[in-house]
Scaffold this active site. Sequence first.
Site, PDB file in Angstrom:
ATOM      1  N   ASP A 132      44.107  47.582  76.592  1.00  0.00           N
ATOM      2  CA  ASP A 132      43.190  47.966  77.727  1.00  0.00           C
ATOM      3  C   ASP A 132      42.872  46.991  78.583  1.00  0.00           C
ATOM      4  OD1 ASP A 132      41.702  49.532  78.986  1.00  0.00           O
ATOM      5  OD2 ASP A 132      39.610  48.991  78.020  1.00  0.00           O
ATOM      6  N   ASP A 323      38.371  48.658  74.385  1.00  0.00           N
ATOM      7  CA  ASP A 323      36.764  48.513  74.434  1.00  0.00           C
ATOM      8  C   ASP A 323      36.330  50.012  74.514  1.00  0.00           C
ATOM      9  OD1 ASP A 323      37.282  48.567  77.086  1.00  0.00           O
ATOM     10  OD2 ASP A 323      35.303  48.338  77.385  1.00  0.00           O
TER      11      ASP A 323
END
Length: 381
Positions: A132, A323
């Site tokens: 990410d 996250d």
Amino acid sequence: MGGVLVNARGPRGGCWERFFLRGCWERYNAKINLKIVRFIEENTKPEKIETGDKSKTDATLTVKTKVLQDLIINNGGGLINSWVDSMRACSPTHLKSSMKQSSWLTEHPSALDMFDEILNVSEGKKIVMFLDYDGTLSPIVDDPDRAFMSKEMRRTVRKLAKCFPTAIVSGRCREKVYNFVKLTELYYAGSHGMDIKGPEQGSKYKDDKSLLCQPATEFLPMIDEVYQKLVDKTNFTPGANIENNKFCVSVHFRRVDEKNWSDLANQVRSVMKDYPELRLTQGRKVLEIRPIIKWDKGKAVEFLLESLGYANCTDVFPLYIGDDRTDEDAFKILRERRQGLGILVSKIPKETNALYSLQEPDEVMNFLQRLVEWKQLRSGA
């Protein structure tokens, strides 16, 4: 540009409108291409809408009880309070957990502490990296346009891509993520995986092919329309930031005073109620508006593994680091496949499908550096 362009109709058509195969078939394995096309065809069907009243064909999903699940607001103003409660509950400054940090870390230990164990599990397998961006490679900042990664992180990711096939999977527009990262040797999956492009150059895993997958192209005019309406609606809400991420729209409320969250929720609902083909999900102080198709970061991971020829391989080991709530789709896919593992970046205990954890981007960089060093040692570089 050579390669494969895949395009699909959304839920209104309920089937494929067209797909184009461009470039040289000799430079791209025909069998892999066929699998890719079939994979997208099977995974871009519209998601079923669950309602309390089955007679309403255009009704929207009911609100889920778990705050980390999709938030649907098209069902009327009565849901706004629940929605704002979920905004509050999902915000980092309000997150609470009945689970103590120590017990959570027992269940999701540090990937740095367990580094040798991770290597042992991956022994004899091909590691593929999925990362990410916001909160993973760059810190979370108030202004999303200033979410810059450090030069050291960029150097680390460049070295990583020389060792393993590496992809950035983000909710951001693909072009924006590329402008932040600026590495041509990576795969980029923007808009929660609805916009995927292969390396331009510099990757030994590329084989002179370029891959482009956009399964929600039909929604582009609708997304642009919703973006403009949201900009106009939220114009007088201090701190609200509306971001057009091509195949989705992000409503950032990190800088919005909490007392104004209800107003913001009503503004977004007033726009969304006219677009039953779009859904709303939630991340870290951001609301994501995207098409209701069966496609997310997890599907993007599967697609990329398919594209690399690892679809049915038992000797592949995908590692996904993220996250946010949207990364859970990828963590879940890896658990279901019983291949590889997910690593959640969080300082706070959260419900997650990830097996391991890291606390912040600096720890992510440390983990990636150790992976690079291990690979270089193994290959004698």
